[in-house]
Design an enzyme around this catalytic site. Structure first.
Site, PDB file in Angstrom:
ATOM      1  N   CYS A 149       0.859  -1.178   0.000  1.00 57.17           N
ATOM      2  CA  CYS A 149       0.000   0.000   0.000  1.00 57.17           C
ATOM      3  C   CYS A 149       0.898   1.231   0.000  1.00 57.17           C
ATOM      4  O   CYS A 149       1.873   1.284   0.755  1.00 57.17           O
ATOM      5  CB  CYS A 149      -0.888  -0.009   1.242  1.00 57.17           C
ATOM      6  SG  CYS A 149      -1.990   1.410   1.358  1.00 57.17           S
ATOM      7  N   HIS A 160      -9.025  -3.736  -2.191  1.00 60.89           N
ATOM      8  CA  HIS A 160      -8.079  -2.952  -1.400  1.00 60.89           C
ATOM      9  C   HIS A 160      -8.443  -1.462  -1.446  1.00 60.89           C
ATOM     10  O   HIS A 160      -8.490  -0.795  -0.397  1.00 60.89           O
ATOM     11  CB  HIS A 160      -6.663  -3.190  -1.942  1.00 60.89           C
ATOM     12  CG  HIS A 160      -5.581  -2.406  -1.270  1.00 60.89           C
ATOM     13  ND1 HIS A 160      -4.571  -2.984  -0.551  1.00 60.89           N
ATOM     14  CD2 HIS A 160      -5.361  -1.062  -1.202  1.00 60.89           C
ATOM     15  CE1 HIS A 160      -3.781  -2.040  -0.060  1.00 60.89           C
ATOM     16  NE2 HIS A 160      -4.234  -0.854  -0.462  1.00 60.89           N
ATOM     17  N   GLU A 161      -8.719  -0.958  -2.653  1.00 64.96           N
ATOM     18  CA  GLU A 161      -8.991   0.486  -2.782  1.00 64.96           C
ATOM     19  C   GLU A 161     -10.332   0.859  -2.154  1.00 64.96           C
ATOM     20  O   GLU A 161     -10.449   1.907  -1.512  1.00 64.96           O
ATOM     21  CB  GLU A 161      -8.940   0.917  -4.255  1.00 64.96           C
ATOM     22  CG  GLU A 161      -7.598   0.712  -4.943  1.00 64.96           C
ATOM     23  CD  GLU A 161      -6.397   1.194  -4.161  1.00 64.96           C
ATOM     24  OE1 GLU A 161      -6.508   2.197  -3.413  1.00 64.96           O
ATOM     25  OE2 GLU A 161      -5.329   0.568  -4.264  1.00 64.96           O
ATOM     26  N   HIS A 164     -10.156   1.394   1.486  1.00 63.67           N
ATOM     27  CA  HIS A 164      -9.670   2.716   1.900  1.00 63.67           C
ATOM     28  C   HIS A 164     -10.828   3.697   2.116  1.00 63.67           C
ATOM     29  O   HIS A 164     -10.738   4.601   2.952  1.00 63.67           O
ATOM     30  CB  HIS A 164      -8.724   3.297   0.847  1.00 63.67           C
ATOM     31  CG  HIS A 164      -7.298   2.837   0.956  1.00 63.67           C
ATOM     32  ND1 HIS A 164      -6.520   3.082   2.069  1.00 63.67           N
ATOM     33  CD2 HIS A 164      -6.501   2.162   0.086  1.00 63.67           C
ATOM     34  CE1 HIS A 164      -5.305   2.574   1.869  1.00 63.67           C
ATOM     35  NE2 HIS A 164      -5.266   2.007   0.685  1.00 63.67           N
TER      36      HIS A 164
HETATM   37 NI    NI Z   1      -3.580   1.143  -0.196  1.00 63.94          NI
END
Ligand code: NI
Length: 195
Positions: A113, A155-156, A159
């Site tokens: 990341c 993953h995004e 966030h």
């Molecule tokens: Ni990330």
């Protein structure tokens, strides 16, 4: 409106990426009412520039300290499996993305990341997902993705909900600094070949 840059410019800009510990990474991000807004378009362009400059696979707006539901990502040829839902993909911008897991299958694989530089960890993710959202032209995006493509989107989108990949990990032995992990892997391989 957004404090991510100062001054007016037509050119793209590389933005500062905040690192783990900055509170914006733990906040939920707000939906974008009008993804076609010129300011959102410029933010997305700057995020793409920033992702490429940092050699990353994806970037979410909270990582540049903008708490909005906007992500950019790409699937480079060397990362994808070539399966139907996991093809090479040039940069994609997605506002207000939503994920629906397809099936129960989870896969464990390494992730890094840009907000946790120099490290990686093995993270379980859904192998297959459907994701939806809106691009900057207002087109509805509705895609089935798997493997790397599905992983980067998960993953995004995490966030946007204040979740960083270590919070998804189940085995912290599979977490470390890139150079140490590379050294350990090389040593293990050398030992195997010597045996
Ligand atoms: Ni990330």
């Amino acid at each position: 409106m957004y404090a991510h840059r100062t001054g007016e410019s037509d050119g793209m800009a590389v933005l500062k990426i905040v690192r783990m510990g900055h509170p914006v990474l733990l906040r939920g991000a707000a939906p974008i009412p009008n993804p076609g807004d010129p300011e959102i378009r410029r933010l997305a362009q700057d995020m793409i520039e920033t992702m490429i400059d940092a050699d990353g696979a994806g970037l979410a707006a909270p990582q540049v300290a903008v708490p909005l539901r906007l992500i950019v990502f790409r699937c480079r040829a060397e990362r994808v499996s070539g399966a139907e839902g996991d093809q090479k993909l040039e940069t994609r911008v997605l506002a207000n993305p939503r994920i629906t897991p397809l099936g129960d299958e989870q896969v464990l694989d390494w992730e890094g990341c840009l907000s946790i530089p120099g490290m990686r960890g093995a993270v379980p993710r859904h192998r297959r997902i459907r994701y939806q959202g809106v691009d900057l032209e207002g087109n509805q995006i509705d895609v089935m993705a798997e493997n790397f493509h599905a992983r980067v989107v998960q993953h995004e989108v995490d966030h946007l909900d204040g979740i960083l990949y270590p919070m998804r990990m189940q085995d912290f032995r599979l977490f470390g600094f890139n150079d140490e992990l590379a050294r350990a892997a090389a040593a293990a391989e050398a030992k195997e070949h010597a045996a």
